[in-house]
Motif scaffolding. Sequence first.
Motif, PDB file in Angstrom:
ATOM      1  N   GLU A   8       0.853  -1.188   0.000  1.00 27.03           N
ATOM      2  CA  GLU A   8       0.000   0.000   0.000  1.00 27.03           C
ATOM      3  C   GLU A   8       0.887   1.235   0.000  1.00 27.03           C
ATOM      4  N   PRO A   9       0.509   2.249  -0.757  1.00 28.28           N
ATOM      5  CA  PRO A   9       1.328   3.460  -0.776  1.00 28.28           C
ATOM      6  C   PRO A   9       1.289   4.148   0.581  1.00 28.28           C
ATOM      7  N   ARG A  10       2.410   4.746   0.953  1.00 24.04           N
ATOM      8  CA  ARG A  10       2.495   5.459   2.222  1.00 24.04           C
ATOM      9  C   ARG A  10       1.722   6.763   2.112  1.00 24.04           C
ATOM     10  N   ARG A  11       0.963   7.056   3.135  1.00 23.37           N
ATOM     11  CA  ARG A  11       0.181   8.295   3.156  1.00 23.37           C
ATOM     12  C   ARG A  11       1.085   9.457   3.551  1.00 23.37           C
ATOM     13  N   THR A  42      -7.244  25.141  15.162  1.00 21.79           N
ATOM     14  CA  THR A  42      -8.658  24.899  14.889  1.00 21.79           C
ATOM     15  C   THR A  42      -9.282  23.939  15.894  1.00 21.79           C
ATOM     16  N   ASP A  43      -8.456  23.326  16.758  1.00 20.95           N
ATOM     17  CA  ASP A  43      -8.899  22.347  17.755  1.00 20.95           C
ATOM     18  C   ASP A  43      -9.607  21.162  17.087  1.00 20.95           C
ATOM     19  N   LYS A  44      -9.085  20.746  15.918  1.00 28.83           N
ATOM     20  CA  LYS A  44      -9.670  19.628  15.178  1.00 28.83           C
ATOM     21  C   LYS A  44      -8.610  18.582  14.868  1.00 28.83           C
ATOM     22  N   LEU A  45      -9.081  17.360  14.604  1.00 26.78           N
ATOM     23  CA  LEU A  45      -8.204  16.295  14.141  1.00 26.78           C
ATOM     24  C   LEU A  45      -8.264  16.261  12.619  1.00 26.78           C
ATOM     25  N   LEU A  46      -7.104  16.330  11.999  1.00 26.80           N
ATOM     26  CA  LEU A  46      -7.022  16.270  10.544  1.00 26.80           C
ATOM     27  C   LEU A  46      -6.752  14.832  10.123  1.00 26.80           C
ATOM     28  N   GLN A  47      -7.319  14.416   9.023  1.00 28.55           N
ATOM     29  CA  GLN A  47      -7.182  13.073   8.467  1.00 28.55           C
ATOM     30  C   GLN A  47      -7.545  12.016   9.519  1.00 28.55           C
ATOM     31  N   ALA A  48      -8.617  12.267  10.246  1.00 30.45           N
ATOM     32  CA  ALA A  48      -9.039  11.393  11.341  1.00 30.45           C
ATOM     33  C   ALA A  48      -9.696  10.114  10.830  1.00 30.45           C
ATOM     34  N   VAL A  49      -9.437   9.024  11.545  1.00 25.69           N
ATOM     35  CA  VAL A  49     -10.067   7.734  11.248  1.00 25.69           C
ATOM     36  C   VAL A  49     -10.549   7.112  12.549  1.00 25.69           C
ATOM     37  N   TYR A  61      -0.430   4.709  12.484  1.00 24.37           N
ATOM     38  CA  TYR A  61       0.960   5.163  12.565  1.00 24.37           C
ATOM     39  C   TYR A  61       1.783   4.608  11.401  1.00 24.37           C
ATOM     40  N   ARG A  62       1.668   3.330  11.135  1.00 25.67           N
ATOM     41  CA  ARG A  62       2.464   2.692  10.074  1.00 25.67           C
ATOM     42  C   ARG A  62       2.098   3.217   8.688  1.00 25.67           C
ATOM     43  N   ALA A  63       0.834   3.603   8.489  1.00 29.05           N
ATOM     44  CA  ALA A  63       0.418   4.138   7.196  1.00 29.05           C
ATOM     45  C   ALA A  63       1.168   5.414   6.839  1.00 29.05           C
ATOM     46  N   TYR A  64       1.603   6.155   7.857  1.00 27.72           N
ATOM     47  CA  TYR A  64       2.349   7.392   7.637  1.00 27.72           C
ATOM     48  C   TYR A  64       3.851   7.190   7.802  1.00 27.72           C
ATOM     49  N   GLY A  65       4.278   5.957   8.046  1.00 28.93           N
ATOM     50  CA  GLY A  65       5.695   5.661   8.170  1.00 28.93           C
ATOM     51  C   GLY A  65       6.268   5.902   9.545  1.00 28.93           C
TER      52      GLY A  65
END
Length: 72
Positions: A8-11, A42-49, A61-65
């Motif tokens: 899978e490509p790294r995000r 902004t007190d927000k989570l970006l790219q949240a899952v 964590y591993r998806a982002y290296g």
Amino acid sequence: MPLFHRREPRRTPPEGFGPADIRTRSSICTGETTVGFYDPHTDKLLQAVVVRTPQDLADFYRAYGYQPPETR
């Protein structure tokens, strides 16, 4: 292992964010937990899952290296 293993490509994290900016949040109402990059402006989570298991958190964590934090 198959001969042609597909990786899978790294995000890519948001600009200016790194592993120190990763936070989790849990909903008071539903108990649902999300993980993402915390933006203090902004007190927000970006790219949240959504996180349902400890493995989901490690996979984020591993998806982002990044190396996932050790669990106790």
